[in-house]
Structures are given as C-alpha cells and as structure tokens.
Scaffold this motif. Structure first.
Motif, PDB file in Angstrom:
ATOM      1  N   THR A   1     -50.078  16.691  46.424  1.00 35.44           N
ATOM      2  CA  THR A   1     -51.260  16.610  45.570  1.00 35.44           C
ATOM      3  C   THR A   1     -52.017  15.296  45.657  1.00 35.44           C
ATOM      4  OG1 THR A   1     -49.829  15.942  43.728  1.00 35.44           O
ATOM      5  CG2 THR A   1     -50.355  18.288  43.931  1.00 35.44           C
TER       6      THR A   1
ATOM      7  N   LEU B   1     -56.556  23.513  45.555  1.00 37.00           N
ATOM      8  CA  LEU B   1     -56.074  22.412  46.388  1.00 37.00           C
ATOM      9  C   LEU B   1     -57.019  21.211  46.385  1.00 37.00           C
ATOM     10  CD1 LEU B   1     -54.647  24.236  49.548  1.00 37.00           C
ATOM     11  CD2 LEU B   1     -53.423  23.399  47.532  1.00 37.00           C
TER      12      LEU B   1
ATOM     13  N   GLU C   1     -44.607  15.832  38.511  1.00 36.78           N
ATOM     14  CA  GLU C   1     -45.945  16.389  38.670  1.00 36.78           C
ATOM     15  C   GLU C   1     -46.194  17.493  37.655  1.00 36.78           C
ATOM     16  OE1 GLU C   1     -48.149  15.260  40.546  1.00 36.78           O
ATOM     17  OE2 GLU C   1     -49.652  16.785  40.837  1.00 36.78           O
ATOM     18  N   ASN C   2     -47.404  17.530  37.118  1.00 42.05           N
ATOM     19  CA  ASN C   2     -47.841  18.609  36.233  1.00 42.05           C
ATOM     20  C   ASN C   2     -46.946  18.777  35.013  1.00 42.05           C
ATOM     21  OD1 ASN C   2     -49.892  19.201  38.055  1.00 42.05           O
ATOM     22  ND2 ASN C   2     -48.572  20.561  39.236  1.00 42.05           N
TER      23      ASN C   2
ATOM     24  N   ASN D   1     -47.359  21.549  45.927  1.00 39.01           N
ATOM     25  CA  ASN D   1     -47.746  21.132  44.577  1.00 39.01           C
ATOM     26  C   ASN D   1     -46.850  20.047  43.983  1.00 39.01           C
ATOM     27  OD1 ASN D   1     -49.866  22.944  44.677  1.00 39.01           O
ATOM     28  ND2 ASN D   1     -48.752  24.563  43.611  1.00 39.01           N
TER      29      ASN D   1
ATOM     30  N   ASN E   1     -46.298  15.443  44.244  1.00 39.42           N
ATOM     31  CA  ASN E   1     -46.901  14.237  44.793  1.00 39.42           C
ATOM     32  C   ASN E   1     -45.953  13.538  45.760  1.00 39.42           C
ATOM     33  OD1 ASN E   1     -45.087  12.711  43.218  1.00 39.42           O
ATOM     34  ND2 ASN E   1     -46.536  12.592  41.520  1.00 39.42           N
TER      35      ASN E   1
END
Length: 472
Positions: free
Chosen positions: A29, A54, A175-176, A225, A227
């Motif tokens: 990402t 993306l 992430e997320n 998805n 980093n």
C-alpha cells in the motif's frame, strides 16, 4: 492479414515482466512504481495492473523519457521523477524502478542512478522488459528481490515479548487497523497472491475465513494490502501456504532456505471436497511440524506416534468445517432437487477452462468431481507452468478454438479474450474466471473458492445450463 487465431492474440494474456513486477508492488500500500520507459509501456502496464482501490493513478509513475534518451540515457528524467516523490506529504515505504525493454538494452545502470536520489526508503530496481520474461517471471523476480531487502534477523530477535496472547513488535506495521500479530495456536502466511488476479480479494477473504474456522490465523497475505513495514513480520508464521505456485514457488523455496520456514502448495479449494482437502493438508502440515518440534500449544493437541491418533486429532480440528460442508450439501440438495427432476444434472458437450495454472488445477478437480458432467474437458494455462502435461499452454502457440467445436453447446470458463475468440455461430455459455475481464460490475462479495465460492459457482453453472436448454 492474420487469421482470427488464439496465437495471434496471445499478447493480451502474455503480459511482459514489467507489468508483472508492477503487479507485485501494487499490492503493497505504501509502494510507488516508476516505469522508466515510453508511455506505451507505462499505460499498458497500468491497464494490466490497475484495480479498484489500489490508487495506482497516484502510485504508478512514468519518467516520460525524451527521444534522445534512447541514445544518451535516462538519468535526467529518472532523477526528476524520484525528486518528485521526495515532495510527497508521506514518504513512500518502497519505490520500484523498472526499465522497459528499450532502456534495458541500452544499459542504463539503474542502481547507480537511483543512489543519487534523496529518497530514504528502499529502492528496488529491475530490468524488467518483455525480453526477460512474461508477467509471472516479472512478479517472481520482483518479489524475491524485495524480500532480500528485508532485515528479518532483527525482527526475530525483538518479537519475543507476548502480552495477552499478542506479539508486540513496534517494527511490524499494522495496516487498516488490523492487528497482524494476534497469535493463536497456529499461524500461516498466504504467499503467491496477487491483487491483479481475477476475483482474488474475495477469494482470499474466504480462505482466511475457512482457516479461522479451524483455528488458524493468517499472519500475512504477502504482497496483498499491507505496507512495507509488515514484511518484517513474515518470519513469525508457522507455515507458508502457497496459493498460486506460478507466482511464488521460488519465493517459498528461498524462505525455506533463508528462514527455515516450511511451505506447502495444496491444490486450490474449489468445490466442497476440494475445500476440505485443502484445509486438511494445512492442518496436517502444521500439526506434524509442531509435533516434530515438540512445541504444541496445549495438551489437547498433543500428537502420539500412532498415525491413527494423529488423524483423529486432525479430524477433531476439522470438525467445525466438516459440519459446515455437510450443511451446505444439504442446503444445495434442497434448493436444486426440483430443477434436477425437470432438467437433470448440468451437462455440456464441451467445457474449456482457461486461466493461470493454479486456477486450472483447482477448477479441474471441482469440475470432474462435483460441479458438472461434460463430453469433453479442455484445459489451457496462461502461464508457462509445466504442472500437467495434458494442459495446453499459451506459450506453446496452440490453436485452442478447436476445443469448442465439439457438440452444439459448450461452456467456457476463462477470460474475455477467449470469449471474444469463440466461434460466433456456436452457442457458448460463458463465465469469467481470469483476466482480462469483460466490462462488468460486481458489487457483492463473490468468491469462487471455499464453501461460499462453491455456492456461487454452482449457482452460475446451474443457471448457464438452464439457459442453454432454453436456447437449445
């Protein structure tokens, strides 16, 4: 003018290594991609790799070299593009710089050029033109080169502290909002995945759900998805499960040698029986590994030397999944029994499946054992895998249109490329399972793998069969 043959059109599926390398970086990402080549190469690779979510419009750049650069080199344009990246509000976690075919041939020294930039993040350089391989070769090389940049040793030393069942390691990114270091009894990495494969995100979500049912956490889905910092946590899983060997067999071998991480390459879980077999292989590998290392997490899973006891423990762990599969079989029978009485089981004179080799292998098993009957099955793989000598391959230059000439009704499971090349006067039922995809909108989650995927595929096949009878 050349005829309307598959071989004349295979460039749409035989994408170059530049596109494959970009597809790998697209799943990270905070990675940026710089295509050092003409705009044609840039836009072609963008078309192959870009998918909703993306954000490649901002993350995929081109150096736009001048006409003279093919003679004098691209140092000026490349350094200017990298300088633009230093001005971003948030610094990149990774930059992939890849030469196109032409600039690979003139010998631009990418490593020396990028060393002059002011970027502080890792910069991965590749001569990745089509002369050096296809999409899959580019993906494999980029991913392997990327992992060689990661310092796994320091992470292993600093990741020993556990609190409340979680491994605390500040170097591992999250992430997320997902805590990727939540530790259950077993954890696995899913490797050999690509955000550019058709339906991949929905399929991976279903695989993660299935593993959770049998008490296995997914530590990391490699190059999907997350980093750049998350890569440091890769070594903390118990097992690597290769999803698409054509993308990451070499990577799995490297991780085995470098980090002593075992791996397996089970056939993809299409169909209910395929799903159970896939989960069984993973659980078996994890429990045997834990038994060999003497590191079982609790007494209830302690394995004995008896094969019967080993299998009993595996069946206990798989029971929640087995129960779900039995329930799904009963559900499907109730919903299809009336149409079966009227129309019989799904049947096509010929079935052609065309997709990456891992998808073809999984689909073949489900088609033969669970989904339908046919007079003839033909399988075509898009990559150069030699996994089955009975498969056709695009790189061999065969004309596979003949495979759909048998009988009056056929079924094509493939890409929009095959659909457009089907003989117009034949009735061919069609479902997309691979790229390039036709113009379509899919708003609902729609996996093809696992239990939910089996449900969707059975629904699709039944409706195509009924439609073929109505048109017959």
């Amino acid at each position: 003018m050349a005829g309307n043959s598959w071989f004349n059109h295979n460039e749409c599926l035989q994408s170059c290594a530049l596109a494959g390398a970009a597809a790998m970086a697209a799943g990270i990402t905070d990675a940026y991609i710089v295509a050092n080549g003409p705009t044609w190469c840039y836009f072609y690779a963008m078309k192959v790799t870009d998918r909703p979510g993306l954000n490649l419009g901002q993350r995929f750049l081109c150096t736009y070299p001048s006409n003279g650069a093919i003679v004098f080199g691209t140092e000026k344009e490349l350094l200017q593009t990298l300088a633009d990246l230093t001005k971003l509000p948030k610094a990149p976690g990774l930059v992939l710089v890849e030469n196109s075919c032409a600039f690979s041939l003139i010998g631009d020294d990418l490593s020396s050029i990028v060393s002059e930039s002011d970027l502080t993040c890792p910069i991965l350089t590749m001569d990745s033109g089509g002369t050096l391989g296809d999409f899959w070769a580019g993906y494999r090389k980029a991913l392997l080169d990327l992992l060689k940049l990661v310092d796994f040793q320091n992470v292993e030393k600093s990741a020993d502290t556990k609190k409340n069942g979680k491994v605390h390691n500040e170097e591992c990114g999250q992430e997320n909002g997902n805590d990727r270091m939540t530790k259950s009894q077993y954890t696995v990495n899913l490797i050999g995945c690509s955000v550019t494969y058709y339906n991949e995100i929905d399929d991976l979500a279903e695989l993660e759900r299935l593993l959770k049912i049998v008490g296995i956490d997914v530590n990391l889905i490699l190059a999907v998805n997350h980093n750049m910092a998350d890569l440091k946590c890769l070594s903390q899983a118990d097992l690597n499960v290769v999803i698409h060997p054509e993308l990451s067999h070499e990577v799995a071998e490297w991780l085995l040698k470098k980090l002593a991480m075992p791996y397996i390459e089970p056939v993809l879980p299409y169909g209910l029986e395929g799903t159970l077999t896939w989960a069984h292989e993973i659980v078996t590998a994890l429990m045997k590994q834990a038994h060999a290392a003497g590191s079982q997490a609790d007494e209830s899973d302690t394995l004995t030397k008896s094969d019967d006891r080993d299998e009993a423990q595996i069946e206990i762990r798989l029971k929640p999944l087995t129960d779900l599969i039995q329930s799904e079989k009963a559900r499907q029978f109730e919903r299809t029994k009336e149409i079966q009485r009227l129309c019989g089981e799904p049947w096509f004179d010929s079935v052609l499946v065309s997709a990456p080799s891992s998808v073809v292998r999984g689909m073949e098993r489900a088609l033969n054992d669970e989904w339908l009957d046919a007079g003839q099955f033909t399988y075509v793989v898009h990559d150069d895998s030699k996994s089955n000598p009975d498969y056709y391959s695009y790189v061999q230059g065969h004309d596979w249109q003949a495979a759909l000439q048998t009988g009056e009704n056929g079924l094509l499971l493939g890409s929009d490329q095959e659909r457009r090349l089907c003989v117009p006067d034949k009735h061919i039922a069609y479902q997309t399972i691979s790229n390039p995809e036709p113009a379509e909108i899919v708003l609902a989650e729609r996996p093809f793998m696992g239990i939910r995927g089996h449900r969707h595929m059975q629904e699709i096949i039944w409706n195509l069969y009924i439609h073929s009878l109505e048109n017959g």
